[in-house]
Motif scaffolding. Structure first.
Motif, short mmCIF file in Angstrom:
data_model
loop_
_atom_site.label_atom_id
_atom_site.label_comp_id
_atom_site.label_asym_id
_atom_site.label_seq_id
_atom_site.Cartn_x
_atom_site.Cartn_y
_atom_site.Cartn_z
N GLU A 1 -10.72 -6.20 2.83
CA GLU A 1 -9.44 -5.44 2.85
C GLU A 1 -8.44 -5.77 1.70
OE1 GLU A 1 -7.70 -5.27 6.59
OE2 GLU A 1 -8.94 -3.80 7.51
N GLN A 2 -8.26 -7.21 1.58
CA GLN A 2 -7.51 -7.74 0.56
C GLN A 2 -8.18 -7.68 -0.78
OE1 GLN A 2 -6.27 -11.91 1.46
NE2 GLN A 2 -6.19 -12.22 -0.77
N SER B 1 -7.84 -3.79 -2.03
CA SER B 1 -6.70 -3.56 -2.47
C SER B 1 -6.27 -4.21 -3.83
CB SER B 1 -5.14 -4.09 -1.40
OG SER B 1 -4.23 -3.84 -1.91
N ASN C 1 -5.19 -1.96 -7.25
CA ASN C 1 -3.91 -2.25 -7.70
C ASN C 1 -4.26 -2.63 -9.24
OD1 ASN C 1 -2.51 -1.53 -5.48
ND2 ASN C 1 -2.51 -3.98 -4.61
N LYS D 1 -6.67 2.23 4.49
CA LYS D 1 -6.60 1.17 3.62
C LYS D 1 -7.43 1.54 2.38
CE LYS D 1 -5.12 -2.01 6.46
NZ LYS D 1 -3.88 -2.81 6.32
N SER E 1 -5.18 4.66 -0.50
CA SER E 1 -3.95 4.31 -0.56
C SER E 1 -3.21 4.71 -1.68
CB SER E 1 -3.73 2.76 -1.05
OG SER E 1 -4.98 2.22 -2.08
N TYR F 1 -5.04 4.06 -4.95
CA TYR F 1 -6.13 4.56 -5.25
C TYR F 1 -6.04 6.23 -5.68
CZ TYR F 1 -10.57 7.24 -4.10
OH TYR F 1 -11.65 7.81 -4.08
#
Length: 266
Positions: free
Chosen positions: A115-116, A119, A123, A165, A168, A171
């Motif tokens: 998940e990290q 992201s 980003n 998640k 986002s 995204y």
């Protein structure tokens, strides 16, 4: 190392207590040290992985509008770089996902790390596109980013990352920008017969390395239609070759007949 730290976390209470009682308060201090080590290793691993995406985007930056190198690459028709860079990065993160999933025994840690990592990638892509908000993207940049973002979404979805998640704001901004750039690219691309790369080739690139079954319905609906480019390209190339061969034969026969008619050969 991650497995060692995770196991130490599970075993620390047994090692710092007497009859189940943490008499000397060692457990809290050891847990704090273990947590710091875990955070440091997680950041170090994600930093190494993100450096590859940063390097990929740096290479794509050579195609920026007004860039001297980008003009040279376009002039010399180096059209495969975008596709090669995009697919190369997809292969990289897939291989590392398999390594992490296979070697780290804690599924919860792995899911949190994915998940990290997801992201951070989205980003970084969003930031890179925002820096070029006032400029049109080169078709090599469009094809590469389009391929990367679609594969990131589908592959991390298969790894168990949840929809909230995945979908986002970062995204959504990337998808909206790439969709607009794909439409612009489709309208402004040169004719296939001139040897240029068609912008839609990379959207069909999903079929080269698997289906898009892992993507959600909302994501798939954002993609542009997929025309039958292969047949059109083949027909265009065939027509060009046939026309050139016909011209050469016509000139040769015409010259021969003119010489025969004038008696120049006798």
């Amino acid at each position: 190392m991650v497995n060692v730290i995770l196991d130490a976390k599970n075993q620390s209470f047994k090692l710092t207590t007497i009859d189940g009682i943490d008499l000397y308060k060692f457990h809290a201090r050891i847990d704090e040290q273990i947590d710091k080590a875990n955070v440091a290793m997680t950041q170090g691993l994600s930093g190494k992985l993100m450096s590859v995406l940063e390097s990929t985007l740096s290479k794509l930056g050579r195609y920026d509008e007004g860039s001297l190198i980008g003009s040279i690459l376009s002039f010399t028709n180096v059209s495969s770089s975008g596709k090669d860079l995009g697919q190369g990065y997809v292969n990289f993160f897939r291989n590392n996902m398999d390594q992490i999933r296979g070697k780290i025994g804690d599924d919860l840690w792995t899911l949190n790390f994915f998940e990290q990592w997801y992201s951070q990638q989205v980003n970084m892509l969003s930031t890179w596109l925002s820096e070029r908000m006032d400029h049109s993207l080169h078709y090599a940049q469009v094809t590469s980013i389009s391929h990367i973002i679609k594969k990131i979404y589908s592959d991390f979805e298969l790894q168990g990352v949840l929809e909230d998640k995945l979908n986002s704001k970062a995204y959504q901004s990337v998808i909206q920008r790439i969709t607009a750039e794909e439409a612009t690219c489709a309208l402004t691309m040169p004719d296939v017969a001139d040897g240029e790369l068609n912008c839609d080739d990379m959207r069909n690139g999903d079929e080269e390395d698997g289906s898009e079954g892992g993507e959600s319905g909302t994501h798939a609906s954002r993609s542009m239609p997929k025309p039958k480019i292969g047949a059109a390209q083949a027909a265009a190339v065939t027509n060009v070759v046939a026309g050139r061969v016909g011209n050469l034969l016509g000139k040769g026969i015409g010259g021969l007949s003119s010489k025969l008619g004038s008696g120049g050969w006798f």
